[in-house]
Design an enzyme around this catalytic site. Structure first.
Site, PDB file in Angstrom:
ATOM      1  N   CYS A  77       0.835  -1.205   0.000  1.00 32.89           N
ATOM      2  CA  CYS A  77       0.000   0.000   0.000  1.00 32.89           C
ATOM      3  C   CYS A  77       0.876   1.264   0.000  1.00 32.89           C
ATOM      4  CB  CYS A  77      -0.995  -0.044   1.144  1.00 32.89           C
ATOM      5  SG  CYS A  77      -2.370   1.062   0.823  1.00 32.89           S
ATOM      6  N   HIS A 168      -2.763  -5.091   1.336  1.00 32.39           N
ATOM      7  CA  HIS A 168      -2.056  -5.380   2.598  1.00 32.39           C
ATOM      8  C   HIS A 168      -1.971  -6.883   2.861  1.00 32.39           C
ATOM      9  CE1 HIS A 168      -1.968  -1.296   4.467  1.00 32.39           C
ATOM     10  NE2 HIS A 168      -2.995  -1.092   3.674  1.00 32.39           N
ATOM     11  N   GLU A 170      -0.129  -8.372   4.806  1.00 29.17           N
ATOM     12  CA  GLU A 170       0.147  -8.573   6.244  1.00 29.17           C
ATOM     13  C   GLU A 170      -1.149  -8.641   7.046  1.00 29.17           C
ATOM     14  OE1 GLU A 170       0.498  -5.893   4.540  1.00 29.17           O
ATOM     15  OE2 GLU A 170       0.054  -4.082   5.689  1.00 29.17           O
TER      16      GLU A 170
HETATM   17  N1  GLN Z   1      -3.511   6.430   1.230  1.00 29.39           N
HETATM   18  C1  GLN Z   1      -2.197   6.141   1.720  1.00 29.39           C
HETATM   19  C2  GLN Z   1      -1.114   6.894   0.955  1.00 29.39           C
HETATM   20  O1  GLN Z   1      -1.287   7.179  -0.182  1.00 29.39           O
HETATM   21  C3  GLN Z   1      -1.893   4.652   1.653  1.00 29.39           C
HETATM   22  C4  GLN Z   1      -2.852   3.892   2.541  1.00 29.39           C
HETATM   23  C5  GLN Z   1      -2.298   2.643   3.140  1.00 29.39           C
HETATM   24  O2  GLN Z   1      -1.090   2.406   3.167  1.00 29.39           O
HETATM   25  N2  GLN Z   1      -3.184   1.846   3.671  1.00 29.39           N
HETATM   26  O3  GLN Z   1      -0.100   7.172   1.493  1.00 29.39           O
END
Ligand code: GLN
Length: 189
Positions: A77, A168, A170
């Protein structure tokens, strides 16, 4: 090189990654500065807020050291955002570990967080993908290989020993992707 997985621990869900690594009985270390990176063979960049982490890591040359990390890296992410060569919304440069463009918070407000069964290259089994204000990979270079999908959409890519996932792993039941990541060679013995 002895296997030691560093997990960037400035902000975000780094503890969830450490829990998976503990389950897999791999040594890990929280990374907060340049010195913590010593002897680290593999590096995990967790989910979190990329604008915050980008700001903090710019201090004292830490950014360049992370961007130049030669061993395997897995970004989830927020991690996938920072690993990109180009970030959109707002426009920014990433670490350029992967030749790709990525759009932050790309699923909009209505369905910003959800879980869905996707597909990964390394397994026949469907993989539960947890998306939390997730980004979307909008352009990839020739040497960047898709390795995960939700429907037709690419949700994970790999180039060399660098893996970027917009979801994610994890937070899901399966440790398959972490297992694969730590199986990658971590440098000279
Ligand atoms: N929206 C976050 C970003 O762009 C990422 C979200 C996440 O890691 N769950 O930094």
């Amino acid at each position: 090189m002895k296997k030691l997985v560093g997990v960037l621990a400035i902000q975000g869900d780094f503890q969830a990654h450490i829990a998976v690594l503990n389950k897999l009985k791999v040594d890990s270390r929280e990374i907060r500065n340049k010195r913590d990176l010593e002897n680290v063979s593999h590096l995990v960049i967790p989910g979190g807020e990329s604008t915050t982490v980008s700001k903090i890591t710019r201090a004292n040359g830490f950014w360049d050291m992370l961007a130049g990390f030669e061993g395997p890296v897995m970004g989830t992410c927020m991690g996938s955002v920072l690993m990109a060569s180009r970030i959109v919304d707002p426009d920014a440069d990433g670490w350029g570990m992967l030749d790709m463009e990525i759009r932050r918070n790309a699923y909009g407000r209505q369905i910003s967080s959800f879980t869905a069964a996707g597909r990964i290259e390394i397994s026949e089994e469907p993989f539960e993908m947890v998306f939390i204000r997730a980004p979307k990979i909008i352009k990839i270079g020739k040497n960047v290989k898709p390795i995960a999908w939700l429907g037709d959409e690419i949700t994970g890519v790999m180039a060399g020993n660098k893996i970027a996932l917009t979801f994610h792993p994890e937070l899901s039941e399966s440790e398959t992707l972490h297992e694969y990541f730590i199986s990658l060679p971590g440098g000279p013995d």
